[in-house]
Design an enzyme around this catalytic site. Structure first.
Site, PDB file in Angstrom:
ATOM      1  N   TYR A  38      -2.668  -6.732  17.444  1.00 20.39           N
ATOM      2  CA  TYR A  38      -2.808  -5.976  16.198  1.00 20.39           C
ATOM      3  C   TYR A  38      -4.053  -5.100  16.255  1.00 20.39           C
ATOM      4  CZ  TYR A  38      -3.218  -5.099  11.151  1.00 20.39           C
ATOM      5  OH  TYR A  38      -3.310  -4.500   9.912  1.00 20.39           O
TER       6      TYR A  38
ATOM      7  N   ILE B 160       0.827  -1.200   0.000  1.00 22.27           N
ATOM      8  CA  ILE B 160       0.000   0.000   0.000  1.00 22.27           C
ATOM      9  C   ILE B 160       0.865   1.255   0.000  1.00 22.27           C
ATOM     10  CG2 ILE B 160      -1.715   1.309   1.304  1.00 22.27           C
ATOM     11  CD1 ILE B 160      -2.760  -1.409   2.369  1.00 22.27           C
TER      12      ILE B 160
END
Length: 268
Positions: free
Chosen positions: A164, A35
């Site tokens: 996470y 990304i």
């Protein structure tokens, strides 16, 4: 001292230049792949000068070679010393994009303290250092756009995603606080929340056929995203088109959070 609100008087808008980044200077942290790479290329295509920062200098140089107006910069975002040096050396920027992240997929009872610290160090502490470092200059100049990458896991969780998900939820709140504190100085701060994206971070998922197909079908679009499909959101939030958007989380998840798909993956 009383706070004097800024005028909201109408002003002329050239809609042909709403996404024009000409004259902007941007730094993308994590630009060596995925990304981050696509975001850097897209910002440069929009007219911005882009510094492609990554721990892997070779990868950063490869990204920088893919379009005009791009340069490479070696940066270990987990090092506060490195970040301070980068802020001083790179200097003024109009846009900061941070895509770097890591994950250890384990259930909470199997997590080690070292693994916890490693995920926190990149996903949250490094982001804090980067936002604070480059954000200070933006506030002094009275303008800027800070763009962080959260995740659909900031909203929805599954087994094995505890730390996470915690960092991504915390990142959203950090960006909202930056928006609140630096907004009066003209600085905007927003999060982009991807869904299932085909990157190096999701290789363990894609290598498991059942898991791969489950993620593909749990969103509304019935497929994974390519990293390039996140770049448009980055350009948007960096551009004049997003001039009144701050403190927000933009979901680019193929409808995952809308339909709330769920799958319990293997933990190994």
């Amino acid at each position: 001292m009383t706070h004097e609100p800024k005028s909201s008087a109408p002003y002329a808008v050239d809609y042909t230049k709403m996404f024009d980044l000409t004259g902007q200077r941007a730094v993308v942290v994590g630009a060596g792949s995925g990304i981050g790479r696509e975001s850097a290329i897209a910002l440069a295509a929009g007219g911005a000068e882009v510094i492609c920062a990554d721990r892997n200098l070779i990868a950063a140089k490869d990204t920088a070679s893919r379009g005009p107006g791009m340069s490479a910069y070696e940066l270990d975002a987990t090092s506060s010393v490195d970040v301070e040096g980068a802020v001083a050396e790179i200097g003024a920027v109009d846009t900061l994009v941070v895509t770097a992240a890591t994950n250890v997929r384990k259930r909470i009872l199997d997590y080690s303290s070292e693994e916890f610290e490693r995920v926190i160090a990149l996903n949250l502490r490094a982001q804090f250092d980067l936002f604070r470092g480059f954000g200070r200059g933006m506030a002094e100049r009275g303008k800027g756009s800070i763009i962080g990458f959260s995740s659909m896991r900031a909203t929805l969780v599954e087994p094995g995603q505890s730390v996470y998900a915690t960092t991504k939820g915390g990142l959203v709140q950090l960006l909202r606080t930056i928006a609140a504190e630096l907004g009066p100085q003209g600085v905007r701060a927003n999060a982009i929340a991807p869904g299932a994206v085909d990157t190096a971070l999701t290789v363990p998922i894609r290598s498991n056929k059942e898991w791969d197909e489950a993620y593909a079908t749990k969103g509304a679009l019935d497929r994974w995203a390519h990293p390039s499909e996140l770049a448009g959101a980055v350009v948007f939030l960096a551009s004049p088109a997003a001039s009144f958007i701050t403190g927000s989380q933009l979901c680019v998840d193929g409808g995952w959070t809308a339909v709330d798909g769920r799958y319990t993956p293997p933990m190994g």
